[in-house]
Design a protein around this motif. Structure first.
Motif, PDB file in Angstrom:
ATOM      1  N   SER A   1      39.175  42.012   8.753  1.00  0.00           N
ATOM      2  CA  SER A   1      40.323  41.274   8.965  1.00  0.00           C
ATOM      3  C   SER A   1      41.504  42.200   9.323  1.00  0.00           C
ATOM      4  CB  SER A   1      40.840  40.505   7.639  1.00  0.00           C
ATOM      5  OG  SER A   1      40.097  39.897   6.990  1.00  0.00           O
TER       6      SER A   1
ATOM      7  N   SER B   1      42.800  41.661  13.435  1.00  0.00           N
ATOM      8  CA  SER B   1      43.970  41.148  13.677  1.00  0.00           C
ATOM      9  C   SER B   1      44.824  42.090  14.426  1.00  0.00           C
ATOM     10  CB  SER B   1      44.605  40.690  12.470  1.00  0.00           C
ATOM     11  OG  SER B   1      44.755  41.853  11.519  1.00  0.00           O
TER      12      SER B   1
ATOM     13  N   THR C   1      51.098  44.402   7.980  1.00  0.00           N
ATOM     14  CA  THR C   1      49.557  43.755   7.912  1.00  0.00           C
ATOM     15  C   THR C   1      49.041  43.777   6.486  1.00  0.00           C
ATOM     16  OG1 THR C   1      49.392  43.455  10.107  1.00  0.00           O
ATOM     17  CG2 THR C   1      47.368  42.954   8.767  1.00  0.00           C
TER      18      THR C   1
ATOM     19  N   ALA D   1      49.925  39.330  13.625  1.00  0.00           N
ATOM     20  CA  ALA D   1      48.770  40.022  13.035  1.00  0.00           C
ATOM     21  C   ALA D   1      48.867  39.646  11.453  1.00  0.00           C
ATOM     22  CB  ALA D   1      49.318  41.626  13.178  1.00  0.00           C
TER      23      ALA D   1
ATOM     24  N   LEU E   1      47.275  36.286  10.986  1.00  0.00           N
ATOM     25  CA  LEU E   1      45.713  36.257  11.470  1.00  0.00           C
ATOM     26  C   LEU E   1      45.071  37.170  10.127  1.00  0.00           C
ATOM     27  CD1 LEU E   1      45.963  36.829  15.228  1.00  0.00           C
ATOM     28  CD2 LEU E   1      45.135  34.746  14.135  1.00  0.00           C
TER      29      LEU E   1
END
Length: 271
Positions: A104, A108, A143, A237, A240
């Motif tokens: 992930s 992203s 993120t 980011a 996502l």
């Protein structure tokens, strides 16, 4: 003197050492109130100084490089560290959680940062480390916070709402119908810090990148443009990455025959 003609004022070793005295305020308050934080504050301060000095030396070396594979490899290593760090902040784990987080984070951050350097900022070459590494670092830092919040909230939401989820499943609901409220809540919670930051940006605080550019002598208008791009990158980011990691966790903690599989969760050590 105009902002664009001024350079960043250098800080001598002596003044840098003198700034460390500011942490004594925290140590003094901890000692006076018996908070038990004095040792942690001192250790954290020493680690911070050592880590930042090492990073400074590494970046000076890296900025002199002109090899795309090497720079991409450094970026991948940063993403891997972020993925692992996101999981380490959660209270529960399951098999494959680290891989889910890594996938992930890397997907992203690579997508958003790649679009930014090739389509928006356009440094030459696109892998110019002076642009790519700082941009990627800011994206990863935000993120991983979102991933950690979303992943932990999702797992805790399934545990606390287990009875409701299993009741819905028993009444014929699909696993998505039974878990969708928990998924939505996890993604919502993960996005709140980013949204709050965007809401007060420039009013309550000046962001780090913008401040650094202004101190370096960039015109405020140019620094603002960079910061706007960064904030949109971070928001994208984070969204996502959280969507990916929560979706993968949902697939792991439920089964194809619409059963809740909390037996796959284990308590993290020391949590």
């Amino acid at each position: 003197m105009t902002p664009s003609s001024a350079g960043a004022l250098s800080i001598s070793d002596g003044r840098l050492a003198l700034s460390a005295l500011l942490i004594l305020v925290n140590v003094g308050l901890s000692a006076a109130l018996r908070l038990g934080l004095s040792r942690s504050l001192l250790v954290a301060s020493v680690r911070m100084v050592v880590q930042l000095l090492l990073v400074g030396f590494v970046l000076e070396w890296l900025f002199r490089q002109d090899q795309a594979p090497l720079i991409v490899l450094v970026g991948a290593a940063m993403a891997m560290i972020a993925g692992v760090s996101a999981v380490q902040r959660t209270r529960h784990r399951f098999a494959g959680i680290y891989l889910n987080s890594l996938l992930s984070v890397m997907a992203s951050s690579a997508l958003v940062t790649g679009l930014a350097v090739t389509g928006l900022i356009r440094p030459q070459p696109w892998y110019n480390p002076q642009y790519l590494i700082p941009l990627l670092g800011m994206v990863l830092g935000n993120t991983l916070n979102g991933l950690s919040l979303g992943l932990d909230r999702f797992m805790e939401g399934l545990r606390s709402g287990r009875d409701q989820v299993e009741t819905d499943l028993a009444l014929g609901a699909t696993r998505w119908e039974a878990c969708q409220s928990v998924v939505r809540d996890a993604i919502r919670v993960a996005m709140i810090p980013t949204i709050n930051s965007m809401m007060v940006m420039g009013l309550v605080s000046l962001p780090g990148m913008m401040t650094g550019q202004i101190l370096q002598g960039a015109a405020p208008a140019a620094a603002v443009r960079y910061q706007i791009v960064i904030l949109f990158m971070v928001a994208s980011a984070t969204a996502l990455g959280v969507f990916g990691v929560v979706g993968l966790a949902y697939a792991r903690l439920t089964s194809a025959d619409h059963q809740l599989r909390l037996d796959r969760l284990v308590r993290a050590r020391g949590k």
